[in-house]
Design an enzyme around this catalytic site. Sequence first.
Site, mmCIF file in Angstrom:
data_model
loop_
_atom_site.group_PDB
_atom_site.id
_atom_site.type_symbol
_atom_site.label_atom_id
_atom_site.label_comp_id
_atom_site.label_asym_id
_atom_site.label_seq_id
_atom_site.Cartn_x
_atom_site.Cartn_y
_atom_site.Cartn_z
ATOM 1 N N LEU A 180 0.846 -1.198 0.000
ATOM 2 C CA LEU A 180 0.000 0.000 0.000
ATOM 3 C C LEU A 180 0.886 1.256 0.000
ATOM 4 O O LEU A 180 2.093 1.181 0.191
ATOM 5 C CB LEU A 180 -0.913 -0.018 1.231
ATOM 6 C CG LEU A 180 -1.861 -1.228 1.322
ATOM 7 C CD1 LEU A 180 -2.585 -1.255 2.671
ATOM 8 C CD2 LEU A 180 -2.876 -1.200 0.179
ATOM 9 N N GLY A 181 0.265 2.414 -0.223
ATOM 10 C CA GLY A 181 1.020 3.671 -0.113
ATOM 11 C C GLY A 181 1.290 4.375 -1.430
ATOM 12 O O GLY A 181 1.768 5.513 -1.444
ATOM 13 N N GLY A 217 -8.255 -2.209 -10.544
ATOM 14 C CA GLY A 217 -9.703 -2.056 -10.642
ATOM 15 C C GLY A 217 -10.152 -1.349 -11.910
ATOM 16 O O GLY A 217 -9.398 -0.606 -12.528
ATOM 17 N N VAL A 252 15.592 19.182 -24.772
ATOM 18 C CA VAL A 252 16.158 17.870 -25.083
ATOM 19 C C VAL A 252 15.420 17.284 -26.290
ATOM 20 O O VAL A 252 14.188 17.288 -26.340
ATOM 21 C CB VAL A 252 16.083 16.934 -23.854
ATOM 22 C CG1 VAL A 252 16.370 15.492 -24.249
ATOM 23 C CG2 VAL A 252 17.048 17.409 -22.780
ATOM 24 N N THR A 288 10.630 15.376 -16.287
ATOM 25 C CA THR A 288 9.955 16.465 -17.015
ATOM 26 C C THR A 288 8.457 16.484 -16.720
ATOM 27 O O THR A 288 7.663 16.899 -17.555
ATOM 28 C CB THR A 288 10.177 16.303 -18.539
ATOM 29 O OG1 THR A 288 9.848 14.952 -18.884
ATOM 30 C CG2 THR A 288 11.603 16.600 -18.920
ATOM 31 N N GLY A 289 8.089 16.044 -15.542
ATOM 32 C CA GLY A 289 6.683 16.126 -15.143
ATOM 33 C C GLY A 289 6.009 14.772 -15.088
ATOM 34 O O GLY A 289 6.576 13.750 -15.477
ATOM 35 N N ARG A 290 4.791 14.787 -14.579
ATOM 36 C CA ARG A 290 4.003 13.565 -14.460
ATOM 37 C C ARG A 290 2.634 13.797 -15.098
ATOM 38 O O ARG A 290 2.209 14.931 -15.245
ATOM 39 C CB ARG A 290 3.842 13.175 -12.983
ATOM 40 C CG ARG A 290 5.159 12.892 -12.282
ATOM 41 C CD ARG A 290 4.945 12.536 -10.811
ATOM 42 N NE ARG A 290 4.171 11.322 -10.622
ATOM 43 C CZ ARG A 290 4.687 10.090 -10.601
ATOM 44 N NH1 ARG A 290 5.983 9.899 -10.749
ATOM 45 N NH2 ARG A 290 3.901 9.036 -10.410
ATOM 46 N N ALA A 349 1.401 15.071 -2.631
ATOM 47 C CA ALA A 349 0.780 14.075 -1.759
ATOM 48 C C ALA A 349 -0.187 14.735 -0.773
ATOM 49 O O ALA A 349 -1.299 14.249 -0.557
ATOM 50 C CB ALA A 349 1.867 13.311 -0.998
ATOM 51 N N HIS A 390 14.220 31.426 21.355
ATOM 52 C CA HIS A 390 15.573 31.712 20.887
ATOM 53 C C HIS A 390 16.508 30.660 21.461
ATOM 54 O O HIS A 390 16.422 30.352 22.651
ATOM 55 C CB HIS A 390 16.001 33.098 21.371
ATOM 56 C CG HIS A 390 17.435 33.406 21.024
ATOM 57 N ND1 HIS A 390 17.826 33.735 19.746
ATOM 58 C CD2 HIS A 390 18.558 33.410 21.791
ATOM 59 C CE1 HIS A 390 19.131 33.947 19.737
ATOM 60 N NE2 HIS A 390 19.600 33.753 20.959
HETATM 61 P P1 NAI Z 1 8.171 19.519 -12.725
HETATM 62 O O1 NAI Z 1 6.968 19.900 -13.486
HETATM 63 O O2 NAI Z 1 8.366 20.000 -11.316
HETATM 64 O O3 NAI Z 1 9.479 19.962 -13.543
HETATM 65 C C1 NAI Z 1 9.737 19.529 -14.865
HETATM 66 C C2 NAI Z 1 10.789 20.426 -15.503
HETATM 67 O O4 NAI Z 1 11.175 19.852 -16.760
HETATM 68 C C3 NAI Z 1 10.276 21.821 -15.805
HETATM 69 O O5 NAI Z 1 11.171 22.770 -15.271
HETATM 70 C C4 NAI Z 1 10.230 21.857 -17.343
HETATM 71 O O6 NAI Z 1 10.456 23.146 -17.856
HETATM 72 C C5 NAI Z 1 11.358 20.885 -17.712
HETATM 73 N N1 NAI Z 1 11.251 20.310 -19.068
HETATM 74 C C6 NAI Z 1 10.137 19.823 -19.677
HETATM 75 N N2 NAI Z 1 10.443 19.353 -20.922
HETATM 76 C C7 NAI Z 1 11.783 19.534 -21.106
HETATM 77 C C8 NAI Z 1 12.689 19.250 -22.186
HETATM 78 N N3 NAI Z 1 12.301 18.673 -23.323
HETATM 79 N N4 NAI Z 1 14.006 19.575 -22.030
HETATM 80 C C9 NAI Z 1 14.421 20.153 -20.871
HETATM 81 N N5 NAI Z 1 13.605 20.422 -19.830
HETATM 82 C C10 NAI Z 1 12.296 20.123 -19.926
HETATM 83 O O7 NAI Z 1 8.195 17.921 -12.809
HETATM 84 P P2 NAI Z 1 8.936 16.815 -11.945
HETATM 85 O O8 NAI Z 1 10.125 17.362 -11.256
HETATM 86 O O9 NAI Z 1 9.102 15.667 -12.874
HETATM 87 O O10 NAI Z 1 7.878 16.453 -10.822
HETATM 88 C C11 NAI Z 1 6.603 15.893 -11.183
HETATM 89 C C12 NAI Z 1 5.564 16.186 -10.141
HETATM 90 O O11 NAI Z 1 5.852 15.526 -8.936
HETATM 91 C C13 NAI Z 1 5.475 17.663 -9.837
HETATM 92 O O12 NAI Z 1 4.130 18.056 -9.846
HETATM 93 C C14 NAI Z 1 6.055 17.778 -8.473
HETATM 94 O O13 NAI Z 1 5.449 18.818 -7.733
HETATM 95 C C15 NAI Z 1 5.776 16.416 -7.851
HETATM 96 N N6 NAI Z 1 6.818 16.117 -6.858
HETATM 97 C C16 NAI Z 1 6.812 16.809 -5.692
HETATM 98 C C17 NAI Z 1 7.806 16.605 -4.769
HETATM 99 C C18 NAI Z 1 7.800 17.415 -3.522
HETATM 100 O O14 NAI Z 1 6.772 18.008 -3.206
HETATM 101 N N7 NAI Z 1 8.906 17.521 -2.806
HETATM 102 C C19 NAI Z 1 8.867 15.616 -4.975
HETATM 103 C C20 NAI Z 1 8.770 14.977 -6.239
HETATM 104 C C21 NAI Z 1 7.775 15.208 -7.126
#
Ligand code: NAI
Length: 462
Positions: A38-39, A115, A233, A267-269, A317, A441
């Site tokens: 889970l999780g 599911g 990229v 590059t995001g999710r 999360a 402090h």
């Molecule tokens: P992100 O959306 O934070 O960053 C992706 C980066 O990739 C952006 O700066 C974007 O401009 C760049 N990018 C996109 N296409 C590209 C390309 N072709 N070439 C070069 N750069 C490119 O996505 P990330 O870091 O993958 O995280 C995904 C999700 O997971 C986010 O919504 C994040 O908030 C969440 N997350 C949160 C964490 C936390 O709260 N500490 C930890 C890990 C993930």
Amino acid sequence: MANYDVIVIGAGPGGYVCAIRCAQLGLKTAVVEGRETLGGTCLNVGCIPSKALLHASHSLHEAQHNFAKMGLKGKSPSVDWKQMLAYKDDVIGQNTKGIEFLFKKNKIDWLKGWGSIPAAGKVQVGDEVHEAKNIIIASGSEPSSLPGVDVDEKVVVTSTGALELGKIPKKMVVIGAGVIGLELGSVYSRLGAEVTVIEFLDAITPGMDAEVQKTFQRILKKQGMSFVMGAAVQKTEATKTKAKVTYKLRKDDTEHVIEADTVLVATGRRPFVDGLGLEKLGIEMTQRGQIKVGSDWQTNIAGIYAIGDVIEGPMLAHKAEDEGMAAAEQVAGKHGHVNYGVIPGVIYTTPEVANVGETEQTLKEAGRPYKVGKFSFMGNGRAKANFQGEGFVKILADKDTDRILGAHIIGPAAGELIHEICVAMEFGAAAEDLALTCHAHPTYSEAVREAALACGDGPIHA
Ligand code: NAI
């Protein structure tokens, strides 16, 4: 098959929290989860394991860079990578088993498998169809890949593969200077890898306060990370042990190639809704592939709700958890609510980065007059004692009413400090309310108070 009041699909932080709240509210609840444990992403291949590796690699960094200064002499520790991964797996196990315990305690059934929803009121898991008055989709998200980039989770990896590399790479290329890229890039940089981050935009961590972005990038560079900014990229070409990454600089369209042992694609999710049968059900989606919901988290089909990464909003999360609790309350006939204006964001690097509410940019765009109270950690005694004097707290408050509108912190324990400001914002506090509150402090929290003082007559230690 058993009849349930609620079946939640997905046992990540959104789903499991939702299920626990449903059970607490007296609803007969089940959760469908196809993973062995889970999780969800958070506990298995996300937040929790990455924090274990951040903690371990930060400890190494302290030993290498700060121990001798404090009179702690001797050989700095060497890295036993297998043991570090075992420690991380142990942390995962403790957390995922903890959720299993909570399910048993709250009498929540775990329907093991993936599911789907053949019709409203029905959830199919394997060959079994269960009846449910309410269905809550909490199926989360998955890494989104780039065209021309083939992820093999060995050489070209997402965050999942990056948490169990066979060995620490000598050279690592990180695509994307977002949260994942910088957290995991930090881990491997501290473990000795030469890390180059390639980012499409001209600033790291899109959407953050511009001053934080600059300070953060400067600190990461000082720690040894390299950045190629304004670069798109194009493709990766991998062998069994290496990869070439081709990118184009936006400013002059020139093409460059960089080699690495490991390429992390960050590059995001994107929302994960595969196999749920949403199209057949006629569930409305946004253009970005998210499930559309109303203010009660109900979809266009009565009795089917959605929360977390599958709907709009930051993929965090704790945002999913809050929606989980609120949706459970809605289902139980209560008035669940989420204040989307006060959702903190934290990056768990060293120093940590945290933010909540408005940025100067969003306030300017809205034409709202504001004032800035800023205080540097260099003026904080505790931070200096702990080699953490870099960074600052910045509070944004309404120019006329002094009401706190947002805050941006880069510095020690930023991810903890931000919550004092979140609570203040929930109560509609003015910066002066924080400034008049006695802070112990010596604590890092004093920097928050000083930033609040800076919104008024001025900080003491600046
Ligand atoms: P992100 O959306 O934070 O960053 C992706 C980066 O990739 C952006 O700066 C974007 O401009 C760049 N990018 C996109 N296409 C590209 C390309 N072709 N070439 C070069 N750069 C490119 O996505 P990330 O870091 O993958 O995280 C995904 C999700 O997971 C986010 O919504 C994040 O908030 C969440 N997350 C949160 C964490 C936390 O709260 N500490 C930890 C890990 C993930």
